[in-house]
Structures are given as structure tokens and as C-alpha cells.
Enzyme design. Structure first.
Site, mmCIF file in Angstrom:
data_model
loop_
_atom_site.group_PDB
_atom_site.id
_atom_site.type_symbol
_atom_site.label_atom_id
_atom_site.label_comp_id
_atom_site.label_asym_id
_atom_site.label_seq_id
_atom_site.Cartn_x
_atom_site.Cartn_y
_atom_site.Cartn_z
ATOM 1 N N LYS A 1 31.149 -57.189 -54.971
ATOM 2 C CA LYS A 1 30.533 -56.162 -54.114
ATOM 3 C C LYS A 1 31.593 -55.176 -53.637
ATOM 4 O O LYS A 1 32.793 -55.425 -53.790
ATOM 5 C CB LYS A 1 29.837 -56.839 -52.931
ATOM 6 N N ARG B 1 22.191 -63.157 -39.249
ATOM 7 C CA ARG B 1 22.390 -61.919 -39.991
ATOM 8 C C ARG B 1 21.277 -61.820 -41.020
ATOM 9 O O ARG B 1 20.417 -60.980 -40.940
ATOM 10 C CB ARG B 1 23.774 -61.981 -40.634
ATOM 11 N N TYR C 1 52.807 -33.814 -38.433
ATOM 12 C CA TYR C 1 52.004 -33.415 -37.274
ATOM 13 C C TYR C 1 52.598 -33.929 -35.972
ATOM 14 O O TYR C 1 52.991 -35.096 -35.869
ATOM 15 C CB TYR C 1 50.582 -33.957 -37.403
ATOM 16 N N MET D 1 45.893 -36.190 -44.023
ATOM 17 C CA MET D 1 44.656 -36.451 -44.766
ATOM 18 C C MET D 1 44.922 -36.747 -46.238
ATOM 19 O O MET D 1 44.401 -37.706 -46.792
ATOM 20 C CB MET D 1 43.698 -35.259 -44.634
HETATM 21 C C1 LIG Z 1 31.073 -61.283 -49.311
HETATM 22 C C2 LIG Z 1 30.393 -62.589 -49.413
HETATM 23 C C3 LIG Z 1 31.070 -63.701 -49.920
HETATM 24 C C4 LIG Z 1 32.526 -63.682 -50.296
HETATM 25 O O1 LIG Z 1 33.341 -63.759 -49.165
HETATM 26 P P1 LIG Z 1 34.939 -63.838 -49.286
HETATM 27 O O2 LIG Z 1 35.359 -64.153 -47.902
HETATM 28 O O3 LIG Z 1 35.397 -62.495 -49.722
HETATM 29 O O4 LIG Z 1 35.254 -64.881 -50.261
HETATM 30 C C5 LIG Z 1 30.349 -64.875 -50.054
HETATM 31 N N1 LIG Z 1 29.053 -64.944 -49.727
HETATM 32 C C6 LIG Z 1 28.375 -63.887 -49.231
HETATM 33 C C7 LIG Z 1 26.936 -64.032 -48.889
HETATM 34 C C8 LIG Z 1 29.018 -62.676 -49.041
HETATM 35 O O5 LIG Z 1 28.347 -61.644 -48.548
#
Ligand SMILES: *Cc1c(COP(=O)(O)O)cnc(C)c1O
Length: 399
Positions: free
Chosen positions: A34, A141, A289, A342
């Protein structure tokens, strides 16, 4: 490309294998890609992880899932729905068609989500849609709450022909904490949920929980063993979901314990830029800056083509009172001087020897890690890596 990320396929593969062996035999390791593979480039990392043996990849939403499926196809990985892609965070009605067409597998926890999917499966699919049910055990969550809410959902889901609960999962809130009381509580609630699921006559094929720290936390060896026993108890396969550790980082263990694999992981990202200017300044000259840095001697400065728009944190700025970050130039540390701007950053190359226009500088990589950035920016390596806005290349480096 003024700043770019090089990905070591060797290290990514090595980290995956290390985690697989740390998780132990019989436990599958889902590879989380992700957030553009934590800033590394999902299109590069997903095929590498698939070739390393990942049966499952994890993404946030359907857009990422479609992109990963396309990247796998472009890399010649076109087996029917393999590797599987788990869409972990949020399914809305308009996502269902793509979910089915691209062979993605959603995490669900609300009845509406399953209704939409069943609808779409009847229209676009040729079989029941596999879904993974998330149980909330303490994050508040995502996930259905064990007890009446879960029971009602199960009673309904049991008779649905359009969806099939293929997996059951939860997520730990404190997996980097040794002997965590919260994790113990979450385990209890997940056990309770598994009992309800089995009681409802459902037979998931996968049971998964735990992230990188779950594998890396020695006090959690117990947690992986617990997961395996729980899964086997219902005839399912256990799986952990690792993200950050694939890329070479992991949180330090909190409390009484040491990391099991953190020190063996190899950082996968090298974030590079180039020198676009060189100048000498005299004692008394100020830099950048607000002139927060004043030279106390003759200095040679290099101008780097990278700044906070690219994700280089402004907290890495350096004044005379506060040391900031650094880049690696010709294998040596070149301290940032003045404010990170930037799109530009100035570093001190006085002691670095011969530096020429166009030379490469490493902003993050060997010699300057995401943990170094995180410490200076008051955050965690996760946020640093995800924040890198650069082009992506694969580049196999030695080591
Ligand atoms: C992002 C995520 C992980 C991975 O977490 P890490 O700490 O990066 O290993 C595992 N399970 C879910 C549901 C996540 O959203």
C-alpha cells in the site's frame, strides 16, 4: 528526474525471505504494498515480491489494487488471480465492479459492503465473491465487533450465495510492545470471534493477524504460535501481514525485549538527487531562508535538487544552534546547512573532496536512513518513507 528512488530488488527479496523464515513454517506472509509500496513504487515492488513467493499482496483501496494487478500483468505475472490482492481499507459500492473484474479481494466488516458485492457478483462475476471479514478487537478503526453485532452479521452472511467469507482477520494496535496487555486482550476477543464464526458453521480458509512488529517482537513469538494454533483449530491457514519490514525498517521494541529481525533487515530504498550548483562562501556569510546558518569559516557548498515538495522534511534544516540532517556525497556525510526549501537543499561539502556539477547525492539510503530522518523530524520511518515524492527506478546494487 531531479530526485529519484532506486529499489534494490535483491534486498527486497532478501527481506521477504527473512520474514518468511522468522514467521516460521506453515505461516503465510502477505506482502503489503500500500501507499505506493511505502514510497518505493508499487509497480516495481509488487512483481519482485510475487517472484519472491508472496501468495498475497496487500493494498489500501481499489485504485491501488487495480494498479498493482496491471503492474503484475506488465511484468508477465498473469496467472489467474495470482498472487491474490487484498484490498484492506474500505469498500464502497462503486468499487465492486473493478474488484471483481481485476480479481481483487476486499476486506469487509459491514453488511452493506457484502450486499453490494453480492449484487455486483451476480452481474459481473461467475462465482461467489470471496471476502475477508475484519473483526475489531481493540482498534475501533475497521471491523465488526464480537458479540451481537458479529452474530447478526454471521447469521445473515451464512445464507448469502453471492459472497463467501474466505478469510477472517484482525489488526493489533501495539504489536511492537513487549508482552503487551492490549495485544493479550485483542487475542481474547479474536478467539471469541473465531468461536462464533465456527459456531455459525462458517469455514474460512485463512485466518490472519499481525504486522511486521508481530514477527519482529520476540515476546510475540507467542503471538505467531497463537495465530497458527487458532487457524489450525478451525482448519484454516495462518497468515501475517508485513509491510515496513519488507522495506528494511521496523519499530524498536518497547519495554523489556529486543527486536528479533530488525538488525538483519536491509533498507531497500536509495533516494538520490543531483548537485545542481557549487559555491564557496566566506566566514560571516549566511545561508538560505532567514539566514539561520552563518558560516564561521570559508566553506564549500553544494546545492541539491530536492526539497520539502519532494518529501524531504523541513525539520532536517540546520542552524548554528541545531544540527540537522545530511546527505551522502561521494560516500561521505555532507551536512545540511540552513533551511530545507521547497525544491532545493544546501549541503556542506567542504571536507568531501572533488565534487562536480551533476554528481549524485544520496538523500536517504546507506549512511542516512529513514530512522535518521524520522528522529530529526519527530516521527517514525513509516511517515518518512511514504512521504517520498520522487520518480522510481529499480536499480540492483551490490550488497
Ligand atoms: C499497513 C498494514 C499492515 C502492515 O503493517 P506494518 O507495520 O507496515 O508491517 C498490516 N495489516 C494491515 C491491516 C495494515 O493496514
Amino acid at each position: 528526474m531531479k530526485s529519484w528512488v532506486e529499489v534494490s530488488e535483491e534486498r527486497l527479496t532478501g527481506n521477504y525471505r527473512l520474514l518468511q523464515s522468522a514467521a516460521g513454517g506453515g505461516v503465510a506472509v502477505l506482502a503489503v504494498v500500500k501507499a505506493n509500496a511505502y514510497g518505493h513504487g508499487a509497480a516495481i515492488c509488487a512483481p519482485v515480491l510475487a517472484r519472491a513467493g508472496a501468495e498475497w499482496l496487500g493494498v489500501t483501496d481499489v485504485t491501488e489494487g487495480v494498479a498493482v494487478r496491471e503492474a503484475l500483468a506488465a511484468a508477465g505475472i498473469v496467472h489467474e488471480r495470482q498472487p491474490r490482492i487484498l484490498v484492506m481499507s474500505g469498500l464502497l459500492r462503486e468499487d465492486c465492479e473493478d474488484m471483481i473484474r481485476c480479481g481483487l479481494t476486499p476486506v469487509v466488516w459491514q453488511r452493506e459492503q457484502m450486499e453490494w458485492l453480492a449484487d455486483a457478483a451476480a452481474r459481473y462475476g461467475d462465482e461467489a465473491m470471496p471476502v475477508h471479514l475484519e473483526v475489531d478487537t481493540g482498534m475501533a478503526r475497521q471491523g465488526v465487533t464480537p458479540g451481537p453485532e458479529l452474530d447478526a452479521l454471521l447469521a445473515w452472511a451464512k445464507d448469502q450465495a453471492g459472497v463467501r467469507i474466505e478469510g477472517v482477520m484482525t489488526h493489533f494496535a501495539s504489536s511492537e510492545v513487549a508482552a503487551s496487555v492490549q495485544t493479550a486482550m485483542q487475542r481474547k476477543r479474536f478467539e471469541q470471534a473465531m468461536t462464533a464464526i465456527a459456531g455459525a458453521g462458517l469455514h474460512p480458509e485463512w485466518v490472519h493477524a499481525g504486522n511486521s512488529s508481530t514477527v519482529d517482537n520476540p515476546s510475540n513469538e507467542g503471538n505467531v504460535a497463537w495465530l497458527r494454533a487458532l487457524a489450525e483449530g478451525v482448519g484454516a491457514k495462518p497468515m501475517v501481514r508485513t509491510g515496513i519490514a519488507l522495506y528494511g525498517y521496523c519499530l524498536p521494541i518497547e519495554g523489556n525485549g529486543r527486536n528479533a529481525v530488525r538488525q538483519t533487515l536491509q533498507p531497500v530504498m536509495t533516494w538520490k538527487t543531483r548537485v545542481i550548483g557549487l559555491r564557496e562562501i566566506e566566514a560571516g556569510d549566511t545561508v538560505g531562508y532567514n539566514g539561520i546558518f552563518t558560516a564561521d569559516r570559508k566553506m564549500r557548498l553544494a546545492l541539491l535538487s530536492v526539497g520539502y515538495a519532494d518529501g524531504l522534511r523541513r525539520e532536517l534544516s540546520a542552524s548554528n544552534a541545531r544540527q540537522g540532517g545530511w546527505a551522502m556525497v561521494k560516500g561521505q556525510r555532507a551536512a545540511i546547512v540552513g533551511r530545507v526549501s521547497m525544491n532545493l537543499t544546501i549541503v556542506d561539502v567542504t571536507g568531501v573532496g572533488e565534487v562536480a556539477l551533476g554528481d549524485e547525492a544520496v538523500v536517504l539510503g546507506d549512511g542516512v536512513t529513514a530512522d535518521d530522518h524520522a528522529r530529526l523530524a519527530g516521527t517514525i520511518a513509516y511517515e518518512i518513507l511514504c512521504g517520498v515524492q520522487a520518480g522510481h527506478r529499480c536499480g540492483v546494487r551490490a550488497g
